[in-house]
Design an enzyme around this catalytic site. Structure first.
Site, PDB file in Angstrom:
ATOM      1  N   PRO A   1       0.769  -1.173  -0.053  1.00  0.00           N
ATOM      2  CA  PRO A   1       0.032   0.243   0.036  1.00  0.00           C
ATOM      3  C   PRO A   1       0.692   1.464   0.002  1.00  0.00           C
ATOM      4  O   PRO A   1       1.919   1.404   0.901  1.00  0.00           O
ATOM      5  CB  PRO A   1      -0.885  -0.116   1.292  1.00  0.00           C
ATOM      6  N   THR A   2       0.583   2.129  -0.966  1.00  0.00           N
ATOM      7  CA  THR A   2       1.335   3.348  -0.950  1.00  0.00           C
ATOM      8  C   THR A   2       0.250   4.606  -1.262  1.00  0.00           C
ATOM      9  O   THR A   2      -0.843   4.272  -2.032  1.00  0.00           O
ATOM     10  CB  THR A   2       2.318   3.501  -1.905  1.00  0.00           C
TER      11      THR A   2
ATOM     12  N   SER B   1      -4.245   1.391  -0.385  1.00  0.00           N
ATOM     13  CA  SER B   1      -4.010   2.356   0.763  1.00  0.00           C
ATOM     14  C   SER B   1      -5.338   3.013   1.159  1.00  0.00           C
ATOM     15  O   SER B   1      -6.083   3.289   0.315  1.00  0.00           O
ATOM     16  CB  SER B   1      -2.849   3.303   0.523  1.00  0.00           C
TER      17      SER B   1
ATOM     18  N   GLN C   1      -5.609  -1.670   2.730  1.00  0.00           N
ATOM     19  CA  GLN C   1      -4.856  -1.336   3.855  1.00  0.00           C
ATOM     20  C   GLN C   1      -5.650  -0.299   4.874  1.00  0.00           C
ATOM     21  O   GLN C   1      -5.990   0.772   4.320  1.00  0.00           O
ATOM     22  CB  GLN C   1      -3.587  -0.678   3.476  1.00  0.00           C
TER      23      GLN C   1
ATOM     24  N   THR D   1      -2.315  -1.319   9.205  1.00  0.00           N
ATOM     25  CA  THR D   1      -0.981  -0.796   9.444  1.00  0.00           C
ATOM     26  C   THR D   1      -0.782  -0.298  10.806  1.00  0.00           C
ATOM     27  O   THR D   1      -1.441   0.555  11.377  1.00  0.00           O
ATOM     28  CB  THR D   1      -0.564   0.477   8.345  1.00  0.00           C
TER      29      THR D   1
ATOM     30  N   ARG E   1      10.148  13.115   8.010  1.00  0.00           N
ATOM     31  CA  ARG E   1      10.938  13.237   6.666  1.00  0.00           C
ATOM     32  C   ARG E   1      11.012  14.516   6.312  1.00  0.00           C
ATOM     33  O   ARG E   1      10.264  15.443   6.025  1.00  0.00           O
ATOM     34  CB  ARG E   1       9.538  12.541   5.701  1.00  0.00           C
TER      35      ARG E   1
ATOM     36  N   ARG F   1      10.502   4.693   6.529  1.00  0.00           N
ATOM     37  CA  ARG F   1       9.820   6.065   6.569  1.00  0.00           C
ATOM     38  C   ARG F   1       9.135   6.492   8.003  1.00  0.00           C
ATOM     39  O   ARG F   1       8.737   7.443   8.289  1.00  0.00           O
ATOM     40  CB  ARG F   1       8.419   6.084   5.531  1.00  0.00           C
TER      41      ARG F   1
ATOM     42  N   ASP G   1       7.919  -6.717   3.339  1.00  0.00           N
ATOM     43  CA  ASP G   1       8.109  -5.476   2.197  1.00  0.00           C
ATOM     44  C   ASP G   1       9.391  -4.862   2.667  1.00  0.00           C
ATOM     45  O   ASP G   1       9.795  -4.791   3.991  1.00  0.00           O
ATOM     46  CB  ASP G   1       6.807  -4.814   2.143  1.00  0.00           C
ATOM     47  N   GLY G   2       9.860  -4.067   1.591  1.00  0.00           N
ATOM     48  CA  GLY G   2      10.846  -3.016   2.226  1.00  0.00           C
ATOM     49  C   GLY G   2      12.230  -3.497   1.288  1.00  0.00           C
ATOM     50  O   GLY G   2      12.800  -4.708   1.680  1.00  0.00           O
TER      51      GLY G   2
ATOM     52  N   ARG H   1      14.019  -5.011  -4.740  1.00  0.00           N
ATOM     53  CA  ARG H   1      14.615  -4.575  -5.996  1.00  0.00           C
ATOM     54  C   ARG H   1      15.024  -5.387  -7.146  1.00  0.00           C
ATOM     55  O   ARG H   1      15.153  -4.913  -8.199  1.00  0.00           O
ATOM     56  CB  ARG H   1      15.832  -3.387  -5.848  1.00  0.00           C
TER      57      ARG H   1
END
Ligand code: FNR
Length: 346
Positions: free
Chosen positions: A77-78, A106, A128, A156, A165, A248, A276-277, A280
């Site tokens: 989720p973003t 999200s 989410q 979450t 941030r 984050r 997740d995280g 790549r």
């Protein structure tokens, strides 16, 4: 420019997004140590490749809580996908449906759950949830999510307050969101949820509250310790996402791949464990699966793909990158085990 790995999509997104949006997507908390460690930790893990194992047929399918997906990589989720592409979450949902994988939508989605369900009616989706201070709003949202056919609720749990941030503060990101076309809608999201209205008092009893509201399976996101993993299982959740929110939230916590082993060992297959995280490459996926994750989820890379508007191609890269499991001597997801990595060197 030929797009052959996710770093190419990252470079494209960096070049084409506004600085404020790029900074928001890239942001980590404080000094970004945990964000960066999420990626670096994979580089320390080595494979133990096997040979002569008939690699003529490959099978990347797996299941999430009983639903089959074509490969063990879903979309984390973003929020605010319309910052990356005008269609926002509708495009993400279409890509996930086409690739037959799971998309976790999200709370800060910039399309409604009904819009998302309409454009990808056969998609496999979880929602989410951030719990609002006004519980009645969250209750209504859960009902809408159920009615729209979502198949799971991801709570979450690592955001009692938003992490610091620095670039977002420097860029005055929240304020700028309100200035975008449809900005008020963006800022509040469809659910009237202002970023500072997430309930910081949520605690383990709220799992029971959520269970009393819905029959959807509940997946808890943000677990980093065996103690919390055990509590999650005891509170009856169906799944756990090992996550530090892409670095984050808390700076100084572990890389998720480093936290995974103690959690998997504690959970002992009582519930499914995802991660997740920092994923790549295909070899990152394999390392996470070898250490016990049932599936991994992508945060930022999905946003880069959305910016390029070829999410299907992005996913194609992941399927393709499973070719590294051919050279590893492993032809199906069920055959991936801890013996494929050098655990002792972790
Ligand atoms: C996130 N993440 C996140 N998580 C969540 O539970 N709800 C949310 O609304 C968001 N929003 C969000 C926005 C942006 C721009 C990012 C980058 C991340 C965290 C996300 O689900 C996931 O945990 C991390 O992004 C995974 O790390 P990678 O794949 O980005 O390295």
């Amino acid at each position: 420019m030929p797009m052959i790995c996710l770093s190419d999509f990252e470079a494209y997104a960096k070049k084409h997004l506004s600085k404020t949006t790029w900074d928001f997507f890239a942001a980590g908390a404080d000094e970004c140590c945990t964000r960066d460690e999420n990626l670096l930790a994979y580089k320390r893990i080595r494979f133990r490749p096997r040979i002569l194992r008939d690699m003529s047929v490959m099978d990347t399918r797996t299941t999430l809580l009983g639903t089959e997906i074509s490969f063990p990589v879903g979309i984390a989720p973003t929020g605010f996908h319309r910052l990356a592409w005008p269609d926002g979450e509708k495009s993400t949902a279409r890509a996930a449906e086409a690739m037959n994988t799971c998309y976790i939508t999200s709370t800060f989605s910039t399309c409604t759950v009904e819009e998302i369900a309409a454009v990808a009616p056969n998609g496999f989706r979880w929602f989410q949830l951030y719990i609002h201070c006004n519980r009645a709003l969250s209750e209504r949202l859960v009902r809408r999510v159920e009615a729209a056919g979502f198949q799971g609720l991801v709570l979450t749990a690592d955001l009692p307050y938003t992490g610091k941030r620095r670039d977002d503060i420097r860029n005055n990101f929240q304020h700028r969101l309100t200035k975008l076309p449809g900005g008020a809608r963006l800022l509040c999201s469809e659910y009237g949820l202002l970023p500072n209205s997430i309930d910081p008092s949520i605690n383990w009893n709220d799992i029971y509250w959520l269970q009393s509201l819905t029959r959807l399976p509940i997946i808890l996101k943000g677990i980093l310790t065996k103690e919390d993993a055990d509590l999650a299982v005891r509170h009856g959740v169906q799944g756990i996402i090992v996550s530090n929110h892409g670095g984050r939230q808390l700076d100084g916590g572990p890389a998720t791949i480093d936290a995974l082993i103690e959690i998997v060992d504690t959970v002992q297959d009582r519930v499914e464990v995802y991660l997740d995280g920092g994923i790549r490459t295909g070899s990152d996926v394999l390392k996470a699966l070898a250490l016990g994750a049932k599936c991994v989820f992508l945060g930022r890379p999905a946003l880069w793909g959305l910016t390029y508007k070829v999410n299907e191609e992005t996913w194609g890269l992941y399927v393709h990158s499973f070719s590294c499991s051919q050279t590893l001597g492993c032809h199906s997801v069920s055959g991936i085990g801890r013996n494929l990595v050098q655990v002792s060197k972790l």
